[in-house]
Design a protein around this motif. Structure first.
Motif, PDB file in Angstrom:
ATOM      1  N   PRO A  94       0.663  -1.196   0.013  1.00  0.00           N
ATOM      2  CA  PRO A  94      -0.009   0.017   0.045  1.00  0.00           C
ATOM      3  C   PRO A  94       0.923   1.245  -0.017  1.00  0.00           C
ATOM      4  N   VAL A  95       0.329   2.431  -0.255  1.00  0.00           N
ATOM      5  CA  VAL A  95       1.008   3.634  -0.633  1.00  0.00           C
ATOM      6  C   VAL A  95       0.419   4.647   0.596  1.00  0.00           C
ATOM      7  N   PHE A  96       1.111   5.379   1.187  1.00  0.00           N
ATOM      8  CA  PHE A  96       0.677   6.432   2.069  1.00  0.00           C
ATOM      9  C   PHE A  96       1.445   7.830   1.812  1.00  0.00           C
ATOM     10  N   ASP A  97       0.459   8.737   2.113  1.00  0.00           N
ATOM     11  CA  ASP A  97       1.108  10.163   1.580  1.00  0.00           C
ATOM     12  C   ASP A  97       1.856  10.541   3.025  1.00  0.00           C
ATOM     13  N   THR A 106      -3.101   6.328   0.311  1.00  0.00           N
ATOM     14  CA  THR A 106      -3.536   6.797  -0.950  1.00  0.00           C
ATOM     15  C   THR A 106      -4.000   5.721  -2.007  1.00  0.00           C
ATOM     16  N   LYS A 107      -3.289   4.730  -1.823  1.00  0.00           N
ATOM     17  CA  LYS A 107      -3.369   3.354  -2.680  1.00  0.00           C
ATOM     18  C   LYS A 107      -3.433   2.249  -1.807  1.00  0.00           C
ATOM     19  N   SER A 108      -4.529   1.344  -1.922  1.00  0.00           N
ATOM     20  CA  SER A 108      -4.383  -0.036  -1.174  1.00  0.00           C
ATOM     21  C   SER A 108      -3.280  -1.249  -1.931  1.00  0.00           C
ATOM     22  N   GLY A 109      -2.804  -1.961  -1.193  1.00  0.00           N
ATOM     23  CA  GLY A 109      -2.061  -2.766  -1.552  1.00  0.00           C
ATOM     24  C   GLY A 109      -2.772  -3.993  -2.181  1.00  0.00           C
ATOM     25  N   SER A 110      -2.023  -5.210  -2.837  1.00  0.00           N
ATOM     26  CA  SER A 110      -2.742  -5.954  -3.479  1.00  0.00           C
ATOM     27  C   SER A 110      -2.048  -7.199  -3.289  1.00  0.00           C
ATOM     28  N   PHE A 111      -2.917  -8.568  -3.506  1.00  0.00           N
ATOM     29  CA  PHE A 111      -1.952  -9.684  -3.504  1.00  0.00           C
ATOM     30  C   PHE A 111      -2.579 -10.787  -4.804  1.00  0.00           C
ATOM     31  N   THR A 112      -1.654 -11.445  -5.279  1.00  0.00           N
ATOM     32  CA  THR A 112      -1.857 -12.240  -6.314  1.00  0.00           C
ATOM     33  C   THR A 112      -1.240 -13.514  -5.734  1.00  0.00           C
ATOM     34  N   LYS A 157      -6.490  -2.536  10.208  1.00  0.00           N
ATOM     35  CA  LYS A 157      -5.989  -1.397  10.653  1.00  0.00           C
ATOM     36  C   LYS A 157      -5.138  -0.770   9.306  1.00  0.00           C
ATOM     37  N   ASN A 158      -4.923   0.545   9.012  1.00  0.00           N
ATOM     38  CA  ASN A 158      -4.206   1.263   8.178  1.00  0.00           C
ATOM     39  C   ASN A 158      -3.293   2.167   8.635  1.00  0.00           C
ATOM     40  N   GLU A 159      -2.514   1.897   9.323  1.00  0.00           N
ATOM     41  CA  GLU A 159      -1.623   2.747   9.989  1.00  0.00           C
ATOM     42  C   GLU A 159      -0.347   2.699   8.913  1.00  0.00           C
ATOM     43  N   ILE A 207      -0.513 -17.854  -6.398  1.00  0.00           N
ATOM     44  CA  ILE A 207      -0.677 -19.106  -7.052  1.00  0.00           C
ATOM     45  C   ILE A 207      -0.310 -20.017  -6.284  1.00  0.00           C
ATOM     46  N   HIS A 208      -1.041 -21.200  -6.041  1.00  0.00           N
ATOM     47  CA  HIS A 208      -0.747 -21.981  -4.989  1.00  0.00           C
ATOM     48  C   HIS A 208      -0.930 -23.411  -5.923  1.00  0.00           C
ATOM     49  N   ASN A 209       0.433 -24.140  -5.886  1.00  0.00           N
ATOM     50  CA  ASN A 209       0.623 -25.341  -6.783  1.00  0.00           C
ATOM     51  C   ASN A 209       0.321 -25.138  -8.037  1.00  0.00           C
ATOM     52  N   GLY A 210       0.557 -23.977  -8.511  1.00  0.00           N
ATOM     53  CA  GLY A 210       0.283 -23.633 -10.068  1.00  0.00           C
ATOM     54  C   GLY A 210      -1.003 -23.196 -10.281  1.00  0.00           C
ATOM     55  N   VAL A 211      -1.779 -23.254  -9.236  1.00  0.00           N
ATOM     56  CA  VAL A 211      -3.451 -22.735  -9.536  1.00  0.00           C
ATOM     57  C   VAL A 211      -3.404 -21.270  -9.096  1.00  0.00           C
ATOM     58  N   LEU A 212      -4.023 -20.500  -9.875  1.00  0.00           N
ATOM     59  CA  LEU A 212      -4.306 -19.129  -9.220  1.00  0.00           C
ATOM     60  C   LEU A 212      -5.591 -19.223  -8.413  1.00  0.00           C
ATOM     61  N   VAL A 213      -5.041 -18.659  -7.276  1.00  0.00           N
ATOM     62  CA  VAL A 213      -6.177 -18.621  -6.273  1.00  0.00           C
ATOM     63  C   VAL A 213      -6.550 -17.349  -5.570  1.00  0.00           C
ATOM     64  N   GLN A 214      -5.681 -16.338  -5.663  1.00  0.00           N
ATOM     65  CA  GLN A 214      -6.026 -15.012  -5.329  1.00  0.00           C
ATOM     66  C   GLN A 214      -5.829 -14.056  -6.436  1.00  0.00           C
ATOM     67  N   ASN A 215      -6.789 -13.596  -7.081  1.00  0.00           N
ATOM     68  CA  ASN A 215      -6.618 -12.638  -8.236  1.00  0.00           C
ATOM     69  C   ASN A 215      -6.295 -11.258  -8.072  1.00  0.00           C
ATOM     70  N   HIS A 216      -5.151 -10.750  -7.621  1.00  0.00           N
ATOM     71  CA  HIS A 216      -4.960  -9.330  -7.577  1.00  0.00           C
ATOM     72  C   HIS A 216      -6.012  -8.806  -6.607  1.00  0.00           C
ATOM     73  N   VAL A 217      -6.330  -9.225  -5.300  1.00  0.00           N
ATOM     74  CA  VAL A 217      -7.314  -9.011  -4.619  1.00  0.00           C
ATOM     75  C   VAL A 217      -6.737  -7.658  -3.765  1.00  0.00           C
ATOM     76  N   GLU A 218      -7.567  -6.834  -3.354  1.00  0.00           N
ATOM     77  CA  GLU A 218      -7.256  -5.477  -2.695  1.00  0.00           C
ATOM     78  C   GLU A 218      -6.882  -6.000  -1.166  1.00  0.00           C
ATOM     79  N   ILE A 219      -5.917  -5.487  -0.530  1.00  0.00           N
ATOM     80  CA  ILE A 219      -5.368  -5.477   0.986  1.00  0.00           C
ATOM     81  C   ILE A 219      -6.256  -4.538   1.673  1.00  0.00           C
ATOM     82  N   LEU A 220      -7.293  -4.987   2.461  1.00  0.00           N
ATOM     83  CA  LEU A 220      -8.069  -3.951   3.229  1.00  0.00           C
ATOM     84  C   LEU A 220      -7.352  -3.222   4.227  1.00  0.00           C
ATOM     85  N   GLY A 221      -6.252  -3.778   4.745  1.00  0.00           N
ATOM     86  CA  GLY A 221      -5.443  -3.265   5.998  1.00  0.00           C
ATOM     87  C   GLY A 221      -4.682  -4.554   6.429  1.00  0.00           C
TER      88      GLY A 221
END
Length: 263
Positions: free
Chosen positions: A195-198, A204-210, A235-237, A212-226
């Protein structure tokens, strides 16, 4: 008199229809003009880009890319320290180039801090299957000491969906359960965008996770909520780069071949 009224009514409707048609006619004329202005490309070289040329990388005998930071290659834990007091790690390293969580010794984290990364790691559930739910083969990999991708023996082991293997803990359920049996090694390939903080500490911008587990996409560019909290909301400290952490959850989870590429 009635004839005159009908005449003006028809005249008004005709004028109204003409007025409504004008914008459509104008738009069609503009679009046609734009199309006529597009340059027709006939030479394939006009769409070739030669510079900058991507840097070439190589791979070692374990298929680790040459631009990666090797965090564990099976020989030592020099890249790691104890999370609770920065002391020497008390997890066990074995002759087969694996390491095992030292139950009760605490989490371990990298000496180096990282921002956005590509992480590769391989893990295996304990050789002896014990417990159920969150008590079976539980560990976790944390990014910047705040954001966890769950490690858990989720092979025929039901628990809450946002806490099973490859979940973004308490935030995102994996698309599928790609967990292999406990006697097999699991592979995680994770793309983490921090994530990006000012300057005032506002995100100002959430982080994300993609993931791949054992060659299989299981999280597709999901937003990190904190931060991935066990109790309560994220929390978003504000924070800067941070270590990568492996969790001691009291189970004999095994690891091997861990490396990271900075993005």
């Amino acid at each position: 008199m009635r004839t005159i009224a009908y005449f003006f009514l028809i005249l008004g409707l005709t004028f109204s229809c003409k007025k409504k048609a004008e914008p459509t006619e104008i738009k069609q004329t503009i679009d046609a003009t734009k199309i006529s202005e597009v340059k027709k490309i006939t030479d394939p070289k006009e769409t070739e880009v030669w510079d900058p040329e991507p840097k070439a990388i190589t791979f070692n005998e374990n298929n680790v890319p040459s631009d990666a930071v090797i965090l564990f290659n099976g020989t030592n834990l020099d890249q790691w320290i104890s999370t609770k007091d920065s002391s020497v790690v008390k997890w066990d390293v074995h002759p087969d180039k694996t390491m095992t969580v030292g139950p009760g010794t605490g989490d371990i984290q990298t000496k180096q801090n990282f921002g956005s990364v590509q992480l590769h790691l391989e893990w295996s559930a304990p050789d002896v299957v014990e417990g159920e739910g969150q008590g079976r083969g539980n560990s976790g990999v944390f990014f910047q000491n705040k954001y966890e991708v769950q490690i858990l023996d989720s092979y025929q082991n039901r628990t809450y969906a946002n806490g099973q293997a490859t979940s973004i803990y308490k935030q995102h359920i994996p698309l599928v359960n790609a967990t292999k049996a406990p006697d097999q090694w699991q592979t995680y390939d994770i793309i983490f965008h921090a994530p990006v903080f000012d300057i005032d500490g506002n995100k100002t911008k959430s982080g994300s996770f993609t993931v791949i587990h054992n060659g299989v996409l299981v999280q597709n560019h999901v937003e990190i909520l904190g931060s991935t909290e066990y109790i309560g909301p994220p929390k978003n400290e504000a924070h800067e780069k941070g270590p990568i952490k492996l969790q001691d959850h009291g189970n004999l989870v095994q690891y091997r071949n861990i490396w990271v590429r900075e993005l």
